[in-house]
Design a protein around this motif. Structure first.
Motif, PDB file in Angstrom:
ATOM      1  N   ASP A   1       0.882  -1.258   0.074  1.00 37.89           N
ATOM      2  CA  ASP A   1       0.065  -0.181   0.065  1.00 37.89           C
ATOM      3  C   ASP A   1       0.779   1.273  -0.086  1.00 37.89           C
ATOM      4  O   ASP A   1       0.537   2.416  -0.577  1.00 37.89           O
ATOM      5  CB  ASP A   1      -0.927  -0.022   1.237  1.00 37.89           C
ATOM      6  CG  ASP A   1      -2.082  -0.888   1.159  1.00 37.89           C
ATOM      7  OD1 ASP A   1      -1.985  -1.631   0.011  1.00 37.89           O
ATOM      8  OD2 ASP A   1      -2.517  -1.333   2.112  1.00 37.89           O
ATOM      9  N   GLN A   2       2.041   1.054   0.815  1.00 36.37           N
ATOM     10  CA  GLN A   2       2.932   2.238   0.629  1.00 36.37           C
ATOM     11  C   GLN A   2       3.418   2.505  -0.582  1.00 36.37           C
ATOM     12  O   GLN A   2       3.472   3.849  -1.192  1.00 36.37           O
ATOM     13  CB  GLN A   2       4.250   1.700   1.689  1.00 36.37           C
ATOM     14  CG  GLN A   2       3.446   2.071   3.013  1.00 36.37           C
ATOM     15  CD  GLN A   2       4.816   2.060   4.034  1.00 36.37           C
ATOM     16  OE1 GLN A   2       5.756   2.712   4.142  1.00 36.37           O
ATOM     17  NE2 GLN A   2       4.922   0.931   5.107  1.00 36.37           N
TER      18      GLN A   2
ATOM     19  N   ARG B   1       0.767   4.128  -2.803  1.00 35.78           N
ATOM     20  CA  ARG B   1       1.009   5.413  -2.600  1.00 35.78           C
ATOM     21  C   ARG B   1       1.695   6.319  -3.385  1.00 35.78           C
ATOM     22  O   ARG B   1       1.359   7.462  -4.222  1.00 35.78           O
ATOM     23  CB  ARG B   1       0.829   5.834  -1.124  1.00 35.78           C
ATOM     24  CG  ARG B   1       0.576   7.243  -0.707  1.00 35.78           C
ATOM     25  CD  ARG B   1       0.941   7.389   0.830  1.00 35.78           C
ATOM     26  NE  ARG B   1       2.228   6.763   0.957  1.00 35.78           N
ATOM     27  CZ  ARG B   1       2.830   6.020   1.910  1.00 35.78           C
ATOM     28  NH1 ARG B   1       1.919   6.030   3.032  1.00 35.78           N
ATOM     29  NH2 ARG B   1       4.153   5.782   2.136  1.00 35.78           N
TER      30      ARG B   1
ATOM     31  N   GLY C   1       1.401   9.904  -4.471  1.00 38.09           N
ATOM     32  CA  GLY C   1       1.707  10.369  -2.993  1.00 38.09           C
ATOM     33  C   GLY C   1       3.328  10.735  -2.466  1.00 38.09           C
ATOM     34  O   GLY C   1       4.156  10.494  -3.440  1.00 38.09           O
TER      35      GLY C   1
ATOM     36  N   ASP D   1       6.611   9.711  -1.039  1.00 40.61           N
ATOM     37  CA  ASP D   1       7.438   8.684  -1.517  1.00 40.61           C
ATOM     38  C   ASP D   1       8.438   7.911  -0.657  1.00 40.61           C
ATOM     39  O   ASP D   1       9.053   7.203  -0.771  1.00 40.61           O
ATOM     40  CB  ASP D   1       8.646   9.053  -2.860  1.00 40.61           C
ATOM     41  CG  ASP D   1       9.311  10.045  -2.545  1.00 40.61           C
ATOM     42  OD1 ASP D   1       9.327  10.562  -1.416  1.00 40.61           O
ATOM     43  OD2 ASP D   1      10.403  10.532  -3.554  1.00 40.61           O
TER      44      ASP D   1
ATOM     45  N   PRO E   1      -3.259   3.871  -7.565  1.00 39.85           N
ATOM     46  CA  PRO E   1      -3.961   4.926  -7.762  1.00 39.85           C
ATOM     47  C   PRO E   1      -3.847   5.681  -9.105  1.00 39.85           C
ATOM     48  O   PRO E   1      -2.639   5.933  -9.507  1.00 39.85           O
ATOM     49  CB  PRO E   1      -3.990   5.476  -6.296  1.00 39.85           C
ATOM     50  CG  PRO E   1      -3.129   4.679  -5.530  1.00 39.85           C
ATOM     51  CD  PRO E   1      -2.492   3.883  -6.327  1.00 39.85           C
TER      52      PRO E   1
END
Length: 588
Positions: free
Chosen positions: A361-362, A365, A370, A372, A587
């Motif tokens: 998930d990180q 993102r 998002g 980094d 995403p």
């Protein structure tokens, strides 16, 4: 990546002042004013001037051109902002070579903060920015950036001397005046990368320059055709707006040094609130490695707190009247108040929740736009040597991970710390790293728990580990043989990088790509094969006139073919990176 653009760089033994940053428009103006004869001698002049003594006296920097002649750069506020601020005492001044050589040897300044007069042209630019489609001035500026970047690609780093750099800087200045700060910044990044390559800076990376060049070409190519929100994104913003964010209770995470190719240095400290949102406090100004290492011991510029960056990384901050940029940077306006507060351990709440997020998930993102940063629990497995230096092998939730240094500047302790951590093989550590997209799981190591004291942590770009810090009885772990990347996408990547380094001519040789496109198609990468063949065809396409003489090459066509291949390569590697980390959905 931070090129050492002159030989008088500050050193710990006796800092000597270097050349101040020079605005792109100044360099472009001085180079354009040279006669054709002097332009041919400019690169030699830059090399000669870089070896001369430099002395700083307040806002003035003096270079001894020879025993009887001095060159002065007046830099109020640390930056040269006008051609008149570069003065030479030689007999040919102001039409001499020395002024242009000094500007070409100096770091490129950030023009974003320069004030501009509210002219009729500025009003036209504002009207264009409010429109749904690019206006005439925006389209012209974008075409100028594309043409200048294409000329750089045509020549390669070996042939992109000070004259081509000045043309790209002029295009960057034109883009800024046209209200295209993103295109302007991209063009400046290319120039700084070229200078790093030509000065043999040890921190130079060809992949970084290729990415910067692709960014400049891509933004300039898309602006004339973009509309609506897409155009607004391509235009960018010169300054990030700060919004009120009320009161914040922040907990220090770590601090990292900043050392940029444009002559800026300092420190950034990362903090988090109780919900896991990240905020940064920065102190970045013109300077070199000495400022990057020293800024950590300066008080943070927010409120009345006396905390240094190094202290904040382990303590906390209570902020009232906070203002925050879209990227999480805390403002330091007059209405902001901040006092010291207690911090939190990495393995305690609220910071614990950062490491509780699944690794996939990180990564998703980060790949989705998002921040980094990755918060990882790893087990060290030893070290392995790569072409760019040593890196740590680690296991992260079953994912074989490579941890590399975040910066190669010798003044920063990243590399020495990484080598010491390699001797702690078998240790389990909690670390903070920055995602490095690629076909294998890879990240740049920023901070870690202390190897023998989990309650302590180490900012790997600022603190220096010692052998005594390693767990007793540890011996270096034997690193397994590194996995070989069998995906033949490296065939396309290699050609893209060769073009950046050597220019169009290195891809124009007959038989240079024999079999590469076919090999890519055999493994199902038909688009990659077609793009590679098209790139070679564009490089080799040289028409002749009726007398059989070669006509000038079509730099625009070659740049377009290179850009198409680079965009494909970026997206393919992004997909491979997601697959390597086990990410199922990125995403939008």
């Amino acid at each position: 990546m931070t090129p050492d653009l002159n030989t008088d760089h500050p050193t710990p033994d006796g800092p000597a002042p270097g050349l101040p940053p020079v605005a792109p428009s100044v360099t472009a103006e001085l180079v354009e004013a040279l006669s054709p004869r002097l332009r041919k001698r400019l690169d030699a002049g830059v090399a000669k001037l870089a070896a001369r003594p430099v002395v700083r006296d307040g806002d003035t920097v003096r270079i001894a051109v020879d025993d009887d002649t001095d060159l002065e750069l007046h830099a109020p506020g640390g930056t040269v902002t006008s051609a008149d601020a570069v003065r030479c005492g030689c007999l040919l001044a102001p039409d001499c070579l020395h002024r242009a050589a000094a500007a070409s040897a100096a770091p490129v300044a950030d023009e974003a903060s320069e004030p501009t007069e509210p002219t009729h042209e500025a009003q036209k630019v504002q009207e264009e920015k409010e429109a749904e489609t690019a206006g005439p001035e925006e389209r012209a500026a974008a075409r100028a950036v594309f043409a200048a970047a294409a000329a750089v690609l045509e020549a390669g780093t070996d042939g992109a001397g000070a004259v081509l750099q000045a043309e790209l800087l002029r295009a960057a200045h034109t883009a800024r005046l046209a209200g295209l700060p993103r295109a302007s910044a991209s063009a400046v990044s290319v120039v700084t990368g070229i200078r790093a390559a030509r000065s043999a800076d040890p921190s130079y990376r060809l992949a970084d320059l290729a990415e910067a060049l692709g960014g400049a070409l891509g933004v300039a190519h898309r602006i004339p055709h973009a509309t609506g929100p897409g155009l607004a994104e391509l235009r960018g913003t010169a300054r990030q707006p700060y919004r009120p964010d009320g009161s914040l209770r922040l907990y220090g995470l770590f601090s990292e040094p900043v050392l940029t190719a444009t002559g800026y240095a300092g420190a950034v400290t990362w903090t988090a609130d109780a919900e896991g949102r990240l905020y940064t406090v920065s102190d970045v100004a013109p300077g070199g490695p000495g400022r990057a290492t020293g800024a950590a011991d300066r008080a943070v510029r927010i409120g009345d707190t006396s905390l240094t960056h190094r202290e904040l990384a382990r303590a906390g901050l209570a902020v009232s009247g906070a203002t925050v940029s879209p990227t999480g940077r805390l403002g330091a306006g007059a209405g902001v108040r901040a006092v010291r507060a207690s911090g939190a351990a990495w393995r305690a709440e609220p910071l614990e929740r950062l490491w509780a997020v699944p690794v996939a998930d990180q990564v998703a993102r980060a790949l989705g736009g998002g921040h980094d940063l990755l918060f990882l629990d790893v087990t060290l497995r030893g070290a392995v040597r790569e072409a760019t230096g040593d890196c740590l092998l680690a296991d992260c939730a079953g994912v074989p991970l490579r941890l590399a240094t975040a910066h190669d500047a010798p003044a920063l302790p990243y590399r020495d710390n990484l080598r010491l951590l390699a001797a702690a093989g078998g240790s389990g550590l909690r670390v903070v790293a920055r995602l490095a997209p690629g076909p294998m799981p890879r990240a740049l190591l920023l901070a870690a728990e202390h190897p023998s004291d989990p309650a302590a942590r180490v900012d790997l770009g600022l603190d220096r580990l010692q052998h005594a810090d390693l767990p007793a009885g540890r011996t270096p772990a034997a690193a397994p043989a590194p996995a070989v990347d069998e995906a033949p996408l490296h065939l396309l990547r290699r050609r893209l990088h060769q073009a950046v380094s050597g220019g169009r001519r290195v891809l124009a040789f007959p038989g240079g790509a024999a079999g590469d496109g076919a090999r890519l198609r055999r493994v199902g990468l038909g688009t990659a094969g077609d793009l590679l063949d098209g790139l070679h065809a564009a490089a080799a396409d040289r028409a002749r006139d009726v007398f059989g003489r070669l006509l000038p090459s079509d730099a625009g066509r070659f740049a377009g073919a290179w850009l198409a291949s680079a965009v494909y390569m970026s997206e393919a590697e992004r997909a491979l990176c997601a697959q390597a980390w086990g990410v199922t959905t990125i995403p939008a």
